[in-house]
Design a protein around this motif. Structure first.
Motif, mmCIF file in Angstrom:
data_model
loop_
_atom_site.group_PDB
_atom_site.id
_atom_site.type_symbol
_atom_site.label_atom_id
_atom_site.label_comp_id
_atom_site.label_asym_id
_atom_site.label_seq_id
_atom_site.Cartn_x
_atom_site.Cartn_y
_atom_site.Cartn_z
ATOM 1 N N TYR A 60 -5.745 1.677 -3.604
ATOM 2 C CA TYR A 60 -6.547 1.438 -2.412
ATOM 3 C C TYR A 60 -6.319 2.580 -1.428
ATOM 4 C CZ TYR A 60 -2.317 0.199 0.161
ATOM 5 O OH TYR A 60 -1.098 0.247 0.781
ATOM 6 N N SER A 61 -7.264 2.713 -0.478
ATOM 7 C CA SER A 61 -7.144 3.754 0.548
ATOM 8 C C SER A 61 -8.110 3.433 1.674
ATOM 9 C CB SER A 61 -7.465 5.140 -0.039
ATOM 10 O OG SER A 61 -7.441 6.125 0.965
ATOM 11 N N PHE A 62 -7.617 3.420 2.942
ATOM 12 C CA PHE A 62 -8.476 3.253 4.122
ATOM 13 C C PHE A 62 -7.678 3.584 5.374
ATOM 14 C CE2 PHE A 62 -5.976 -0.362 4.172
ATOM 15 C CZ PHE A 62 -6.320 -1.320 5.103
ATOM 16 N N SER A 63 -8.403 3.725 6.465
ATOM 17 C CA SER A 63 -7.792 4.116 7.738
ATOM 18 C C SER A 63 -7.410 2.874 8.532
ATOM 19 C CB SER A 63 -8.756 4.987 8.550
ATOM 20 O OG SER A 63 -9.021 6.186 7.859
ATOM 21 N N VAL A 64 -6.193 2.910 9.092
ATOM 22 C CA VAL A 64 -5.660 1.766 9.827
ATOM 23 C C VAL A 64 -4.993 2.279 11.101
ATOM 24 C CG1 VAL A 64 -4.100 -0.206 9.743
ATOM 25 C CG2 VAL A 64 -5.233 0.552 7.649
ATOM 26 N N PRO A 65 -5.233 1.656 12.247
ATOM 27 C CA PRO A 65 -4.542 2.052 13.478
ATOM 28 C C PRO A 65 -3.034 1.873 13.349
ATOM 29 C CG PRO A 65 -6.444 0.684 13.979
ATOM 30 C CD PRO A 65 -6.251 0.616 12.496
ATOM 31 N N THR A 66 -2.281 2.786 13.913
ATOM 32 C CA THR A 66 -0.828 2.708 13.872
ATOM 33 C C THR A 66 -0.342 1.451 14.609
ATOM 34 O OG1 THR A 66 -0.707 5.113 13.852
ATOM 35 C CG2 THR A 66 1.308 3.934 14.392
ATOM 36 N N GLY A 67 0.624 0.772 14.012
ATOM 37 C CA GLY A 67 1.176 -0.436 14.616
ATOM 38 C C GLY A 67 0.498 -1.718 14.174
ATOM 39 N N LYS A 68 -0.601 -1.625 13.439
ATOM 40 C CA LYS A 68 -1.295 -2.823 12.974
ATOM 41 C C LYS A 68 -0.599 -3.404 11.736
ATOM 42 C CE LYS A 68 -4.834 -3.269 15.788
ATOM 43 N NZ LYS A 68 -5.086 -4.522 16.548
ATOM 44 N N ILE A 69 -0.889 -4.665 11.451
ATOM 45 C CA ILE A 69 -0.340 -5.366 10.286
ATOM 46 C C ILE A 69 -1.430 -5.489 9.239
ATOM 47 C CG2 ILE A 69 0.695 -7.504 9.437
ATOM 48 C CD1 ILE A 69 1.821 -7.952 12.228
ATOM 49 N N ILE A 70 -1.111 -5.088 8.037
ATOM 50 C CA ILE A 70 -2.063 -5.254 6.942
ATOM 51 C C ILE A 70 -1.536 -6.334 6.001
ATOM 52 C CG2 ILE A 70 -3.056 -2.953 7.055
ATOM 53 C CD1 ILE A 70 -1.197 -2.055 4.877
ATOM 54 N N VAL A 71 -2.467 -7.159 5.491
ATOM 55 C CA VAL A 71 -2.129 -8.311 4.656
ATOM 56 C C VAL A 71 -2.764 -8.125 3.283
ATOM 57 C CG1 VAL A 71 -2.200 -10.820 4.444
ATOM 58 C CG2 VAL A 71 -2.088 -9.777 6.715
ATOM 59 N N PHE A 72 -1.960 -8.329 2.236
ATOM 60 C CA PHE A 72 -2.419 -8.221 0.852
ATOM 61 C C PHE A 72 -2.598 -9.630 0.299
ATOM 62 C CE2 PHE A 72 -0.193 -4.405 1.922
ATOM 63 C CZ PHE A 72 -0.849 -3.362 1.266
ATOM 64 N N LYS A 73 -3.813 -9.940 -0.190
ATOM 65 C CA LYS A 73 -4.120 -11.281 -0.674
ATOM 66 C C LYS A 73 -4.771 -11.198 -2.045
ATOM 67 C CE LYS A 73 -5.153 -13.124 3.960
ATOM 68 N NZ LYS A 73 -6.180 -13.801 4.785
ATOM 69 N N SER A 74 -4.415 -12.127 -2.913
ATOM 70 C CA SER A 74 -5.058 -12.232 -4.221
ATOM 71 C C SER A 74 -4.836 -13.630 -4.770
ATOM 72 C CB SER A 74 -4.497 -11.192 -5.197
ATOM 73 O OG SER A 74 -5.179 -11.265 -6.447
ATOM 74 N N LEU A 75 -5.852 -14.189 -5.424
ATOM 75 C CA LEU A 75 -5.778 -15.548 -5.959
ATOM 76 C C LEU A 75 -4.694 -15.631 -7.032
ATOM 77 C CD1 LEU A 75 -7.031 -18.389 -5.959
ATOM 78 C CD2 LEU A 75 -8.584 -17.614 -7.761
ATOM 79 N N GLY A 76 -3.817 -16.590 -6.873
ATOM 80 C CA GLY A 76 -2.742 -16.775 -7.834
ATOM 81 C C GLY A 76 -1.477 -16.024 -7.496
ATOM 82 N N TYR A 77 -1.503 -15.271 -6.396
ATOM 83 C CA TYR A 77 -0.328 -14.490 -5.989
ATOM 84 C C TYR A 77 0.005 -14.805 -4.530
ATOM 85 C CZ TYR A 77 -1.210 -11.768 -10.213
ATOM 86 O OH TYR A 77 -1.408 -11.379 -11.510
ATOM 87 N N GLY A 78 1.252 -14.629 -4.183
ATOM 88 C CA GLY A 78 1.665 -14.837 -2.811
ATOM 89 C C GLY A 78 1.237 -13.688 -1.906
ATOM 90 N N GLU A 79 0.987 -13.994 -0.638
ATOM 91 C CA GLU A 79 0.588 -12.956 0.316
ATOM 92 C C GLU A 79 1.779 -12.060 0.671
ATOM 93 O OE1 GLU A 79 -1.189 -14.550 3.779
ATOM 94 O OE2 GLU A 79 -2.880 -15.477 2.723
ATOM 95 N N LYS A 80 1.432 -10.821 1.069
ATOM 96 C CA LYS A 80 2.461 -9.894 1.522
ATOM 97 C C LYS A 80 1.927 -9.129 2.719
ATOM 98 C CE LYS A 80 6.153 -7.117 -0.345
ATOM 99 N NZ LYS A 80 6.791 -6.623 -1.577
ATOM 100 N N THR A 81 2.753 -8.929 3.755
ATOM 101 C CA THR A 81 2.339 -8.231 4.970
ATOM 102 C C THR A 81 3.207 -7.000 5.196
ATOM 103 O OG1 THR A 81 3.810 -9.614 6.312
ATOM 104 C CG2 THR A 81 1.544 -10.377 6.034
ATOM 105 N N LEU A 82 2.576 -5.957 5.764
ATOM 106 C CA LEU A 82 3.268 -4.707 6.084
ATOM 107 C C LEU A 82 2.806 -4.202 7.447
ATOM 108 C CD1 LEU A 82 3.088 -2.778 2.684
ATOM 109 C CD2 LEU A 82 5.089 -3.911 3.656
ATOM 110 N N ILE A 83 3.671 -3.522 8.168
ATOM 111 C CA ILE A 83 3.327 -2.917 9.461
ATOM 112 C C ILE A 83 3.140 -1.419 9.252
ATOM 113 C CG2 ILE A 83 4.081 -2.487 11.821
ATOM 114 C CD1 ILE A 83 5.746 -5.015 11.675
#
Length: 332
Positions: A60-83
């Motif tokens: 994956y690749s995209f632009s994100v403002p510094t300091g924001k939280i990104i969340v990874f989601k997929s059916l059948g898997y647990g969520e994961k968050t990163l700053i």
């Protein structure tokens, strides 16, 4: 006025340049616990509509403002968050399998579904419910557990199967037994052969809508049994014991020994001769003699003593003192 507009324009340019300076491009790869890339994982910037997905290689690749939280989601898997912090621009993520348990799952035909998602009538009991009831037959646990299920024990013979009727009788001449399905396969053997301790769950499909996938064989309902399977984790040994006590409902009867029995039979036979055949035996002495002579041949049929039939009793109906039980009778 011109000076005010110029100041506003310069300030807007400065804020815009700062905003663009705060955004940074982040990229990475998302894999599962087995290390294989995950396709279609949704990556969302928390609190915004900005999102993207992983490609066929898990990248994956995209632009994100510094300091924001990104969340990874997929059916059948647990969520994961990163700053998203300054400096770092690569975020490789591993998603673990989801271990959340379904609220209540029942077996339907060749798969499973949540109970609340079914439109038909389904009743189910699990292994914990079976453990609460000390039964030798798995279906005995269904008794009283759900409406519309009748369980009748046709006989008291050990190993005999109970008859199960789901919502009454559907045929006068044909079979009224439900279809039994064990681990997805129709079962035609003896249900009593299934160990209740091996049963994980029992589901009962009671109407046409819930049992339609089984066709005409399910006209009397379907009982689905799922057996236990091995699970990942520590080995464990379960031990259960059942104990109880019993006592007589009424007091014990008084018993007689062999000599008392013989003398009681002699007295009863003598009294019968006096009352029913008084012409042939008008006196007690004659009745006593006949009782001593023919008690064995006419009533008891078997002489267990080592004396002849007519020498077992004295003139008063008492068994002679030296009469002993035959040794061959004791051996038998």
């Amino acid at each position: 006025m011109k000076q005010t507009l110029l100041s506003f324009f310069v300030g807007s340019m400065i804020l815009t340049s700062v905003a663009f300076a705060q955004e940074k491009k982040v990229a990475g790869r998302v894999v599962g616990a087995d290390g294989k890339p995950l396709v279609g994982v949704t990556i969302v910037v928390k609190g915004s509509n900005q999102a993207t997905q992983t490609d066929s290689n898990g990248n994956y690749s995209f632009s994100v403002p510094t300091g924001k939280i990104i969340v990874f989601k997929s059916l059948g898997y647990g969520e994961k968050t990163l700053i998203v912090k300054e400096g770092a621009s690569t975020f490789n993520v591993t998603l673990e399998d989801s271990r959340e348990e379904l609220s209540e799952v029942v077996v339907v035909a060749y798969g499973t579904a949540k109970k609340e998602s079914l439109t038909g009538s389904v009743s189910s009991i699990g292994a914990k419910d079976l453990e609460k009831r000390p039964v030798t037959n798995a279906f005995a646990a269904l008794e009283g557990s759900a409406a519309g299920i009748q369980i009748n024990n046709t006989s008291g013979m050990p190993g005999d199967e109970p008859s199960i009727r789901i919502r009454g009788f559907s045929s006068l001449n044909g079979s009224n037994d439900p279809l039994y399905v064990v681990d997805g396969v129709p079962f035609g053997g003896d249900i009593s052969d299934i160990n209740p301790n091996d049963v994980e769950s029992i589901s009962v499909l009671k109407d046409a809508s819930s049992s339609a996938l089984y066709g005409s064989r399910a006209s009397n309902g379907v009982i689905i049994i799922t057996t236990k399977k091995g699970k990942i984790g520590r080995s464990q040994v379960n031990v259960s014991t059942d104990q109880g006590f019993y006592s007589r409902g009424i007091a014990e009867y008084s018993r007689v020994n062999d000599r008392q029995f013989m003398e009681a039979m002699w007295t009863g036979y003598r009294n019968n001769l006096l009352s029913t055949n008084s012409k042939a035996y008008p006196t007690t002495e004659l009745a006593n003699a006949e009782a001593s002579k023919s008690l064995i041949s006419n009533y008891l049929k078997l002489n267990i003593y080592d004396k002849e039939d007519n020498k077992l009793f004295d003139e008063n109906g008492k068994l002679v003192s030296d009469a002993q039980i035959k040794m061959d009778i004791v051996t038998i």
